[in-house]
Structure formats: structure tokens, C-alpha cells
Scaffold this active site. Structure first.
Site, mmCIF file in Angstrom:
data_model
loop_
_atom_site.group_PDB
_atom_site.id
_atom_site.type_symbol
_atom_site.label_atom_id
_atom_site.label_comp_id
_atom_site.label_asym_id
_atom_site.label_seq_id
_atom_site.Cartn_x
_atom_site.Cartn_y
_atom_site.Cartn_z
ATOM 1 N N ARG A 87 0.856 -1.179 0.000
ATOM 2 C CA ARG A 87 0.000 0.000 0.000
ATOM 3 C C ARG A 87 0.895 1.234 0.000
ATOM 4 O O ARG A 87 1.953 1.254 0.645
ATOM 5 C CB ARG A 87 -0.920 0.029 1.227
ATOM 6 C CG ARG A 87 -2.126 -0.900 1.117
ATOM 7 C CD ARG A 87 -3.099 -0.384 0.084
ATOM 8 N NE ARG A 87 -4.324 -1.165 0.005
ATOM 9 C CZ ARG A 87 -4.543 -2.109 -0.900
ATOM 10 N NH1 ARG A 87 -3.597 -2.434 -1.768
ATOM 11 N NH2 ARG A 87 -5.704 -2.741 -0.941
ATOM 12 N N ASP B 3 4.548 0.496 -7.081
ATOM 13 C CA ASP B 3 3.313 0.154 -7.781
ATOM 14 C C ASP B 3 2.098 0.756 -7.087
ATOM 15 O O ASP B 3 1.004 0.733 -7.636
ATOM 16 C CB ASP B 3 3.172 -1.370 -7.858
ATOM 17 C CG ASP B 3 2.014 -1.808 -8.735
ATOM 18 O OD1 ASP B 3 1.970 -1.407 -9.909
ATOM 19 O OD2 ASP B 3 1.135 -2.551 -8.233
ATOM 20 N N GLU C 77 -3.655 8.018 -5.600
ATOM 21 C CA GLU C 77 -3.733 7.347 -6.890
ATOM 22 C C GLU C 77 -4.935 7.887 -7.668
ATOM 23 O O GLU C 77 -6.016 8.038 -7.099
ATOM 24 C CB GLU C 77 -3.864 5.833 -6.694
ATOM 25 C CG GLU C 77 -2.627 5.217 -6.051
ATOM 26 C CD GLU C 77 -2.696 3.701 -5.920
ATOM 27 O OE1 GLU C 77 -3.660 3.097 -6.456
ATOM 28 O OE2 GLU C 77 -1.809 3.110 -5.306
ATOM 29 N N HIS D 36 -0.397 0.694 -10.142
ATOM 30 C CA HIS D 36 -1.137 -0.272 -9.316
ATOM 31 C C HIS D 36 -1.604 -1.462 -10.161
ATOM 32 O O HIS D 36 -2.791 -1.785 -10.215
ATOM 33 C CB HIS D 36 -2.345 0.399 -8.655
ATOM 34 C CG HIS D 36 -2.780 -0.300 -7.396
ATOM 35 N ND1 HIS D 36 -3.260 0.384 -6.308
ATOM 36 C CD2 HIS D 36 -2.820 -1.615 -7.053
ATOM 37 C CE1 HIS D 36 -3.584 -0.477 -5.346
ATOM 38 N NE2 HIS D 36 -3.326 -1.704 -5.781
ATOM 39 N N SER E 86 0.539 -4.570 -10.380
ATOM 40 C CA SER E 86 1.465 -5.691 -10.187
ATOM 41 C C SER E 86 0.764 -7.039 -10.146
ATOM 42 O O SER E 86 1.362 -8.063 -10.478
ATOM 43 C CB SER E 86 2.289 -5.491 -8.914
ATOM 44 O OG SER E 86 1.465 -5.433 -7.771
#
Length: 332
Positions: free
Chosen positions: A238, A262, A267, A286, A288
Site C-alpha cells: 500500500r 506500484d 492514486e 497499481h 502488479s
């Protein structure tokens, strides 16, 4: 884990909180329950009559404001492994059972992390930039065999990462809530209270911990100062595990060699973020764990649990709301 008693009076009422891409393949759920799809604007109206909430839009922050004052659905399922966005006080204190999508992302994320380790060791990101500029610049690269990786977080994703990196020749250790030796996936597991010493020994620090009050901001300026100048930080957990401003400064000052991120505090990552322009940083959106077919797999996990709910069997992946993640006593 005791079964969650289904609501009396026929098929349960399921509310699906959709996002930009609604779930497909919900026909099996519709055979088991009355299913209603809503967006954030319709959530407050739909929740009081819902027996079950399927949080498909796992990035939403709307649930806390929409939660009924008399208590919400009997069961909430989220289409992600992390549940931090659901851990608002009213839900945590209440009787609502929370489940997650644990198991969907483990191996894809482990593969992604191995790819990042290889990219750093072989300087692939620089090679791609130089190719775009038509520049021929010979360099020497690093071995990964024998390099030391610290995986912070000992859940299924962290364990999959540990297995994958070990198979590639790295020396892996872990950091988690409970210390242990000879862990089958992570070797020596350091307690979180001794994270500082473990950071100092690692060439790669991989963050796979859940976001809880205890882990928020755990990688701050002090933690970064303890890392090796040659170390790389990889965060697939996170964004808020890392104090982003401290990381930017550490990268600019050369206190660590690089980072692959990632997940982020905000975001999508704002265009104004300095992380975009740092040459020793890999930014990914985001993604992965998002391999071909991942959305279908998330629906299958929910439908399997819905079938269990309707038939009175124990649910899988029940979250310990005090801890903020699925307890270690659960399998599958």
C-alpha cells in the site's frame, strides 16, 4: 470459523458497488441471490436493505459515509487483498463479517517483484532509456544470486514473493508480527520491532504488508537512513506504508539506490509528483497483480463465498477486523 447465518425470507439481497469497469460473469451470483448494481451515488440508499455487499470498486472511500446508522449488511466482500478502506470504526465495531480476495494476486505479484529485481540488477530501465535516445553506453550489471532480499509482510503475497526470489537465487528473510526461524518460505522472520536491523542488511526491501495503524508510514526517513546506499525499495503493498516525501529526498540524496513503486499515497499518482522524473525510480499504475483474467478470478472468489453463505457453510478469507487482515489460521 462459524458460518454467517443467511438472512431469512428467500434469496439474499446482494448489492454490488461497481466502479468504472463493472464485473462480468455474475450470472452464477444471480442464480443464488437478488443482485443489484449501484455506484457511489446510490450506495447509501441501497445498503439498508442489503444482506451482502460486494465491493467491486475496491478503491472507493464512499462506504464509511454511506454506512447505515443501524448497522450494515451481514457480510461485506471486497475484490482486493487489502481491506484498509473498509476498516472504518462503525464496520469494525459491528457484527458485519468482512472477507477479501486473498489468493488471487499472490503468484502474479511475486512474478512482478522478481521482474523488478532483475530490472534493477541488470539496469534494464537505463537500457530502455538509452535505446530511446539512440545512445550506446556500455555498463556492467549485478548478479542477483546471493543478493539479500527482505520481504516485509508474511501473508500469502509475501510468501509467494519469498518463494519466487529464493528460486531465483536470492537469500530471503522476512519481517512480520511474529519472529520465527526456518520459515519454509521466508527463512528467518524478524519481528517488526527489529525491522531496523533487518533493513540494514538487505539489498532489496520488498513491502508486502497490509496497511494498518501500525504499518502506516513505516518506511520513513529514519528507516531509509538505515538501508544500504546500494539498496532498492520495492512497494507492492500500500502506498501509505511509505512516507513519500522522505523517499523522494532519500532518492535525490543518494541514500538508497532506487525504488520501484506500484502503489502510492494518492492514486493516480499526480503529474506533479517528482517520482515521475527520478531516473532511479520505476513507477507503475497499481498493476502488479493484474494479469489477464484477474477480474474473472475475483468474481469466482466472490461467487464461491456467496454459495457458501447461501448454503450455511463457513466463508473463506474472513478478515480479523482487529488486525486488518485474514488471520494466519485460515487456509484458501
Amino acid at each position: 470459523m462459524e458460518p454467517v447465518p443467511p438472512a431469512p425470507g428467500g434469496p439474499p439481497d446482494v448489492v454490488v458497488l461497481t466502479g468504472d469497469v463493472p464485473p462480468s460473469g455474475m450470472a452464477a451470483a444471480e442464480r443464488l441471490a437478488r443482485v443489484r448494481h449501484v455506484g457511489e451515488s446510490g450506495l447509501a440508499e441501497a445498503l439498508p436493505d442489503a444482506d451482502v455487499l460486494f465491493v467491486w470498486d475496491f478503491l472507493t472511500d464512499a462506504l464509511a459515509d454511506a454506512w447505515p446508522s443501524r448497522g450494515g449488511p451481514r457480510w461485506v466482500h471486497i475484490a482486493s487483498a487489502g481491506v484498509d478502506r473498509l476498516m472504518f470504526p462503525e464496520l469494525v465495531r459491528g457484527d458485519t463479517v468482512v472477507t477479501n480476495s486473498r489468493g488471487v494476486f499472490d503468484e502474479p505479484i511475486a512474478e512482478y517483484v522478481l521482474g523488478l529485481v532483475l530490472a534493477f540488477a541488470k539496469d534494464l530501465h537505463t537500457t530502455i532509456r538509452l535505446q530511446g535516445a539512440r545512445r550506446w553506453r556500455h555498463r556492467e550489471t549485478e548478479r542477483i544470486t546471493g543478493a539479500r532480499a527482505l520481504v516485509v509482510g508474511t501473508g500469502p503475497i509475501g510468501r509467494a514473493i519469498g518463494r519466487r526470489l529464493t528460486a531465483a537465487g536470492l537469500e530471503v528473510s522476512g519481517a512480520g508480527r511474529t519472529a520465527r526461524d526456518a520459515d519454509p518460505d521466508l527463512g528467518t522472520v524478524h519481528p517488526m520491532e527489529r525491522l531496523d536491523g533487518a533493513l540494514a542488511a538487505a539489498d532489496y526491501v520488498v513491502l508486502a504488508a497490509p496497511l494498518t495503524p501500525r504499518t502506516r508510514g513505516m518506511i520513513d526517513a529514519a528507516a531509509l537512513d538505515r538501508m544500504r546506499p546500494s539498496a532498492r525499495l520495492i512497494n507492492i503493498g500500500r502506498g501509505a506504508l511509505v512516507a513519500e516525501a522522505d523517499l523522494v529526498k532519500a532518492l535525490r540524496d543518494g541514500r538508497i539506490a532506487g525504488a520501484a513503486l506500484d502503489v502510492f499515497e494518492d492514486e493516480p499518482l499526480p503529474e506533479s509528483s517528482p517520482l515521475w522524473d527520478l531516473p532511479n525510480v520505476v513507477v507503475s499504475p497499481h498493476m502488479s497483480g493484474d494479469v489477464v483474467g484477474w477480474r474473472d478470478e475475483l468474481v469466482r472468489v466472490f461467487v464461491d463465498n456467496l454459495d457458501r453463505y447461501v448454503s450455511g457453510r463457513p466463508l473463506r478469507n474472513v478478515v480479523d477486523k482487529r488486525l486488518g487482515y485474514v488471520g494466519s489460521d485460515q487456509r484458501g
